[in-house]
Design a protein around this motif. Structure first.
Motif, PDB file in Angstrom:
ATOM      1  N   SER A 203       0.799  -1.233   0.000  1.00 16.58           N
ATOM      2  CA  SER A 203       0.000   0.000   0.000  1.00 16.58           C
ATOM      3  C   SER A 203       0.824   1.272   0.000  1.00 16.58           C
ATOM      4  O   SER A 203       0.274   2.349   0.173  1.00 16.58           O
ATOM      5  N   GLN A 204       2.145   1.155  -0.181  1.00 17.52           N
ATOM      6  CA  GLN A 204       3.021   2.319  -0.330  1.00 17.52           C
ATOM      7  C   GLN A 204       2.906   3.286   0.852  1.00 17.52           C
ATOM      8  O   GLN A 204       2.777   4.490   0.688  1.00 17.52           O
ATOM      9  N   GLY A 205       2.924   2.727   2.050  1.00 20.37           N
ATOM     10  CA  GLY A 205       2.932   3.546   3.247  1.00 20.37           C
ATOM     11  C   GLY A 205       1.572   3.911   3.791  1.00 20.37           C
ATOM     12  O   GLY A 205       1.479   4.517   4.862  1.00 20.37           O
ATOM     13  N   ARG A 206       0.498   3.580   3.098  1.00 17.27           N
ATOM     14  CA  ARG A 206      -0.835   3.974   3.566  1.00 17.27           C
ATOM     15  C   ARG A 206      -1.284   3.198   4.802  1.00 17.27           C
ATOM     16  O   ARG A 206      -2.201   3.593   5.485  1.00 17.27           O
ATOM     17  N   GLY A 207      -0.674   2.069   5.077  1.00 23.55           N
ATOM     18  CA  GLY A 207      -1.062   1.280   6.225  1.00 23.55           C
ATOM     19  C   GLY A 207      -2.202   0.321   5.951  1.00 23.55           C
ATOM     20  O   GLY A 207      -2.631  -0.413   6.844  1.00 23.55           O
ATOM     21  N   TRP A 208      -2.735   0.303   4.719  1.00 21.57           N
ATOM     22  CA  TRP A 208      -3.798  -0.645   4.394  1.00 21.57           C
ATOM     23  C   TRP A 208      -3.223  -2.040   4.306  1.00 21.57           C
ATOM     24  O   TRP A 208      -2.115  -2.257   3.828  1.00 21.57           O
ATOM     25  N   GLN A 209      -4.006  -3.016   4.717  1.00 15.97           N
ATOM     26  CA  GLN A 209      -3.564  -4.400   4.606  1.00 15.97           C
ATOM     27  C   GLN A 209      -4.537  -5.176   3.725  1.00 15.97           C
ATOM     28  O   GLN A 209      -5.729  -4.882   3.671  1.00 15.97           O
ATOM     29  N   ILE A 210      -3.989  -6.149   3.028  1.00 22.45           N
ATOM     30  CA  ILE A 210      -4.791  -7.136   2.317  1.00 22.45           C
ATOM     31  C   ILE A 210      -4.792  -8.383   3.187  1.00 22.45           C
ATOM     32  O   ILE A 210      -3.733  -8.846   3.609  1.00 22.45           O
ATOM     33  N   ASP A 211      -5.958  -8.922   3.467  1.00 22.06           N
ATOM     34  CA  ASP A 211      -6.037 -10.059   4.376  1.00 22.06           C
ATOM     35  C   ASP A 211      -5.163 -11.213   3.882  1.00 22.06           C
ATOM     36  O   ASP A 211      -4.371 -11.769   4.642  1.00 22.06           O
ATOM     37  N   ILE A 212      -5.308 -11.581   2.613  1.00 22.93           N
ATOM     38  CA  ILE A 212      -4.515 -12.685   2.053  1.00 22.93           C
ATOM     39  C   ILE A 212      -4.042 -12.269   0.654  1.00 22.93           C
ATOM     40  O   ILE A 212      -4.779 -12.421  -0.323  1.00 22.93           O
ATOM     41  N   PRO A 213      -2.831 -11.714   0.517  1.00 22.75           N
ATOM     42  CA  PRO A 213      -2.330 -11.333  -0.803  1.00 22.75           C
ATOM     43  C   PRO A 213      -1.635 -12.512  -1.490  1.00 22.75           C
ATOM     44  O   PRO A 213      -0.860 -13.241  -0.871  1.00 22.75           O
ATOM     45  N   LEU A 214      -1.906 -12.693  -2.786  1.00 18.84           N
ATOM     46  CA  LEU A 214      -1.256 -13.718  -3.596  1.00 18.84           C
ATOM     47  C   LEU A 214      -0.523 -13.049  -4.753  1.00 18.84           C
ATOM     48  O   LEU A 214      -1.116 -12.224  -5.466  1.00 18.84           O
ATOM     49  N   VAL A 222      -3.470 -11.177  -6.681  1.00 15.06           N
ATOM     50  CA  VAL A 222      -4.847 -11.354  -6.245  1.00 15.06           C
ATOM     51  C   VAL A 222      -4.949 -10.915  -4.785  1.00 15.06           C
ATOM     52  O   VAL A 222      -4.197 -11.392  -3.930  1.00 15.06           O
ATOM     53  N   ALA A 223      -5.861  -9.987  -4.518  1.00 16.49           N
ATOM     54  CA  ALA A 223      -6.077  -9.468  -3.158  1.00 16.49           C
ATOM     55  C   ALA A 223      -7.363 -10.071  -2.605  1.00 16.49           C
ATOM     56  O   ALA A 223      -8.459  -9.724  -3.050  1.00 16.49           O
ATOM     57  N   ILE A 224      -7.231 -10.971  -1.634  1.00 18.91           N
ATOM     58  CA  ILE A 224      -8.387 -11.638  -1.050  1.00 18.91           C
ATOM     59  C   ILE A 224      -8.740 -10.938   0.256  1.00 18.91           C
ATOM     60  O   ILE A 224      -7.924 -10.864   1.174  1.00 18.91           O
ATOM     61  N   GLU A 225      -9.935 -10.407   0.318  1.00 18.21           N
ATOM     62  CA  GLU A 225     -10.437  -9.709   1.506  1.00 18.21           C
ATOM     63  C   GLU A 225     -11.549 -10.531   2.131  1.00 18.21           C
ATOM     64  O   GLU A 225     -12.551 -10.835   1.478  1.00 18.21           O
ATOM     65  N   VAL A 226     -11.379 -10.912   3.403  1.00 20.21           N
ATOM     66  CA  VAL A 226     -12.405 -11.663   4.127  1.00 20.21           C
ATOM     67  C   VAL A 226     -13.219 -10.666   4.935  1.00 20.21           C
ATOM     68  O   VAL A 226     -12.760 -10.153   5.957  1.00 20.21           O
ATOM     69  N   ASN A 227     -14.412 -10.377   4.478  1.00 24.25           N
ATOM     70  CA  ASN A 227     -15.263  -9.357   5.093  1.00 24.25           C
ATOM     71  C   ASN A 227     -16.352 -10.020   5.934  1.00 24.25           C
ATOM     72  O   ASN A 227     -17.085 -10.877   5.442  1.00 24.25           O
ATOM     73  N   HIS A 228     -16.440  -9.620   7.176  1.00 22.98           N
ATOM     74  CA  HIS A 228     -17.507 -10.072   8.053  1.00 22.98           C
ATOM     75  C   HIS A 228     -18.571  -8.978   8.107  1.00 22.98           C
ATOM     76  O   HIS A 228     -18.255  -7.820   8.394  1.00 22.98           O
ATOM     77  N   TYR A 240     -13.869   0.999  -0.186  1.00 27.47           N
ATOM     78  CA  TYR A 240     -13.894   1.516  -1.556  1.00 27.47           C
ATOM     79  C   TYR A 240     -12.534   2.073  -1.946  1.00 27.47           C
ATOM     80  O   TYR A 240     -12.010   1.791  -3.022  1.00 27.47           O
ATOM     81  N   ALA A 241     -11.954   2.902  -1.065  1.00 22.52           N
ATOM     82  CA  ALA A 241     -10.673   3.523  -1.380  1.00 22.52           C
ATOM     83  C   ALA A 241      -9.571   2.483  -1.497  1.00 22.52           C
ATOM     84  O   ALA A 241      -8.715   2.561  -2.397  1.00 22.52           O
ATOM     85  N   LYS A 242      -9.574   1.503  -0.611  1.00 25.29           N
ATOM     86  CA  LYS A 242      -8.537   0.470  -0.653  1.00 25.29           C
ATOM     87  C   LYS A 242      -8.649  -0.349  -1.935  1.00 25.29           C
ATOM     88  O   LYS A 242      -7.638  -0.642  -2.580  1.00 25.29           O
ATOM     89  N   ARG A 243      -9.872  -0.704  -2.305  1.00 27.43           N
ATOM     90  CA  ARG A 243     -10.040  -1.486  -3.529  1.00 27.43           C
ATOM     91  C   ARG A 243      -9.611  -0.684  -4.755  1.00 27.43           C
ATOM     92  O   ARG A 243      -8.908  -1.196  -5.633  1.00 27.43           O
ATOM     93  N   ARG A 244     -10.012   0.584  -4.814  1.00 30.14           N
ATOM     94  CA  ARG A 244      -9.656   1.401  -5.978  1.00 30.14           C
ATOM     95  C   ARG A 244      -8.145   1.556  -6.098  1.00 30.14           C
ATOM     96  O   ARG A 244      -7.578   1.419  -7.184  1.00 30.14           O
ATOM     97  N   PHE A 245      -7.477   1.789  -4.975  1.00 27.89           N
ATOM     98  CA  PHE A 245      -6.029   1.957  -5.005  1.00 27.89           C
ATOM     99  C   PHE A 245      -5.348   0.647  -5.393  1.00 27.89           C
ATOM    100  O   PHE A 245      -4.381   0.637  -6.162  1.00 27.89           O
ATOM    101  N   ALA A 246      -5.837  -0.492  -4.856  1.00 22.38           N
ATOM    102  CA  ALA A 246      -5.241  -1.786  -5.187  1.00 22.38           C
ATOM    103  C   ALA A 246      -5.394  -2.092  -6.678  1.00 22.38           C
ATOM    104  O   ALA A 246      -4.455  -2.576  -7.330  1.00 22.38           O
ATOM    105  N   GLU A 247      -6.567  -1.795  -7.244  1.00 22.71           N
ATOM    106  CA  GLU A 247      -6.777  -2.078  -8.670  1.00 22.71           C
ATOM    107  C   GLU A 247      -5.914  -1.171  -9.545  1.00 22.71           C
ATOM    108  O   GLU A 247      -5.478  -1.577 -10.627  1.00 22.71           O
ATOM    109  N   GLU A 248      -5.642   0.065  -9.085  1.00 20.17           N
ATOM    110  CA  GLU A 248      -4.728   0.928  -9.835  1.00 20.17           C
ATOM    111  C   GLU A 248      -3.327   0.350  -9.881  1.00 20.17           C
ATOM    112  O   GLU A 248      -2.582   0.577 -10.846  1.00 20.17           O
ATOM    113  N   LEU A 249      -2.959  -0.409  -8.860  1.00 24.52           N
ATOM    114  CA  LEU A 249      -1.634  -1.033  -8.812  1.00 24.52           C
ATOM    115  C   LEU A 249      -1.620  -2.427  -9.429  1.00 24.52           C
ATOM    116  O   LEU A 249      -0.600  -3.117  -9.362  1.00 24.52           O
ATOM    117  N   GLY A 250      -2.746  -2.850 -10.021  1.00 23.66           N
ATOM    118  CA  GLY A 250      -2.768  -4.118 -10.745  1.00 23.66           C
ATOM    119  C   GLY A 250      -3.255  -5.313  -9.963  1.00 23.66           C
ATOM    120  O   GLY A 250      -3.115  -6.449 -10.434  1.00 23.66           O
TER     121      GLY A 250
END
Length: 513
Positions: A203-214, A222-228, A240-250
């Motif tokens: 996340s380039q310093g943003r502090g966001w985490q992906i629950d299970i990154p592949l 592939v960014a796997i997010e386990v949402n309860h 929304y912001a995390k998903r948009r930023f992750a998709e911009e990075l591929g």
């Protein structure tokens, strides 16, 4: 601090009138049709209002809970034993659902959610293992509430009052569902599953985490997010912001929604879905993923509040240089074992002590505690009562002020807190006009916190009351102007004072500055 409802008085008046002849659920339904009610009313809100009414001495008896009769108890025992649902019993007895649950507990009725064999197994696992209650529920295939109910019974029988805790490792790698899914994917894809310690590096310093990154060798990410549902229902903008930023990075975004507590069937289904998506993407196929993400977005529209347009709350933030894998590993292996200055020298990118501490916290690390020596204890006994904070910390290098205060409390050493009349005169004369640093010069030996505490006891104020002109200026610039413009318009007010005054006046920020 939550703000008081603007219709609070009217709400309490109506609850007084309606509760005498209706259940709490019916009261909530009636109030939601009332145009004078300015916000939705739930059954829980009605109970909270009733609790406020009960605490008033003059109306405590009027709104006291209705006592249970022998007929109602017999009816409850009979229908409960026959397997009738709690809502159905509540409807038949004209009682609330929480009231039925409470009475079931008071009567000591058997837990219908587990068999006697399952209860024995739960008791054994609670007493003989360090597994969490959620892990026990998953292993035995029972409801978490049932395990918690039996745990409370065990604590009452054994006289144990403290909260049950699982092994500390349970909290280090995400929720139970995340760990189970991660373990299954590690077995299939091995090193393509990024270790949990590095799930924030993307996340380039943003502090966001992906629950299970592949990350695969061919470049697929592939960014796997386990949402309860219970914990993610109010996180729309962040997700929304995390998903948009992750998709911009591929990254390919794969959110797995756990609508209930995890079961073995739900985990198997989630893993099968992820594997099918990944295998299709590795072959260049996206049809299954597209249909999957369409279903997920439909769930998001249902569970996320639709009234606020999504935005990136970190759009304009400066995050600095992202952490590399090598630097992260250095922190993992050395934090708490070597001085912070040496750790800073080992990093490839210059980092402040705060940045390193923040990174260590995100990795689940803590500094190893060092016991106070006899010499340090003697310094505390000698200098803590009368010395300044800076003097004492200079005599105890490597110790924080918080740890020194804690140790002094354990040793029974007290700070000098008697203020002389001369000191109080200085404080009264200069508190509203001088900064805390200037006050410290006039009051040697007094910390800023000590000055604040004494001023509060003397009921001294730091600044004059807000004028109508200042309030009007605040209403004009606070909603949409940047912080610099607002502070320039109110030069004699601190930012904390501005935010506090805006909150009192009910003025809200309209943009995510």
């Amino acid at each position: 601090m939550p703000q008081k409802r603007k219709d609070a008085e009217y709400l309490q008046q109506r609850v007084r009138e309606l509760y005498k002849h209706h259940t709490a659920k019916q009261v909530a339904e009636i109030l939601n049709e009332d145009h004078n009610i300015l916000a939705p009313v739930t059954e829980r809100i009605v109970y909270n209002v009733l609790q406020d009414i009960r605490t008033a001495t003059n109306e405590a008896e009027t709104y006291k809970d209705k006592p249970w009769s022998d007929f109602e108890d017999d009816f409850l025992r009979q229908w409960y034993a026959q397997g009738a649902s709690i809502p159905h019993i509540a409807q038949q007895l004209q009682r609330s659902i929480p009231s039925i649950h409470g009475r079931v507990k008071n009567l000591g009725l058997a837990n219908r959610k587990v068999t006697p064999e399952q209860e024995r197994a739960i008791r054994a696992m609670l007493q003989l293992t360090r597994m969490s209650m959620q892990e026990i529920a998953y292993e035995l295939g029972v409801k978490y509430q049932a395990v918690r109910h039996i745990s409370n019974k065990v604590k009452k029988e054994t006289g144990v009052s403290q909260r049950r805790t699982s092994d500390t490792s349970f909290f280090e790698e995400g929720s139970l569902a995340e760990r189970l899914i991660r373990n299954a994917l590690v077995e299939r894809y091995g090193d393509a599953v990024i270790p949990w310690q590095h799930n924030r590096d993307w996340s380039q310093g943003r502090g966001w985490q992906i629950d299970i990154p592949l990350k695969f060798e061919d470049g697929l990410k592939v960014a796997i997010e386990v949402n309860h549902v219970r914990t993610h229902a109010d996180r729309r903008n962040r997700d929304y912001a995390k998903r948009r930023f992750a998709e911009e990075l591929g990254w390919i975004w794969v959110p797995i929604w756990m609508l209930e507590e995890p079961t073995k069937e739900a985990i198997v289904e989630a893993v099968d879905t992820i594997i099918r998506i990944v295998e299709d993407l590795l072959r260049g196929e996206r049809s299954f993923y597209d249909s999957f993400i369409a279903d997920v977005e439909e769930k998001e529209r249902f569970y996320y509040a639709p009234d606020q347009p999504p935005f990136d709350p970190k759009e304009e933030a400066n995050f600095g240089m992202p952490w590399s894998v090598d630097d992260t590993n250095i922190v993992l292996h050395h934090y708490g074992h070597i001085p912070l200055e040496e750790l800073q020298a080992k990093l490839s990118t210059p980092r402040s002590s705060y940045a390193i501490s923040h990174k260590a916290r995100s990795l689940g690390l803590t500094k190893q505690k060092k016991n106070f020596s006899a010499e340090e204890d003697e310094i505390i006994r000698k200098y803590y009562p009368t010395g300044t904070e800076n003097e004492i910390m200079s005599l105890l290098p490597g110790r924080t002020w918080t740890s020194i205060v804690s140790r002094a409390n354990r040793l029974g050493v007290k700070r000098r807190d008697e203020w002389t009349p001369e000191e109080e005169v200085i404080l009264v004369e200069h508190y509203s006009s001088l900064s805390y640093e200037e006050l410290q010069k006039l009051l040697p030996g007094r910390s800023i916190q000590g000055i604040r505490t004494r001023a509060n006891r003397l009921r001294l104020k730091r600044a004059q009351e807000w004028s109508p002109d200042e309030d009007e200026t605040l209403r004009q610039v606070y909603p949409e102007e940047p912080r610099e413009v607002i502070q320039a318009a109110l030069p004699h007010r601190s930012w904390q004072a501005i935010v506090s005054r805006a909150s009192r006046l009910g003025i809200r920020r309209m943009k995510p500055f």
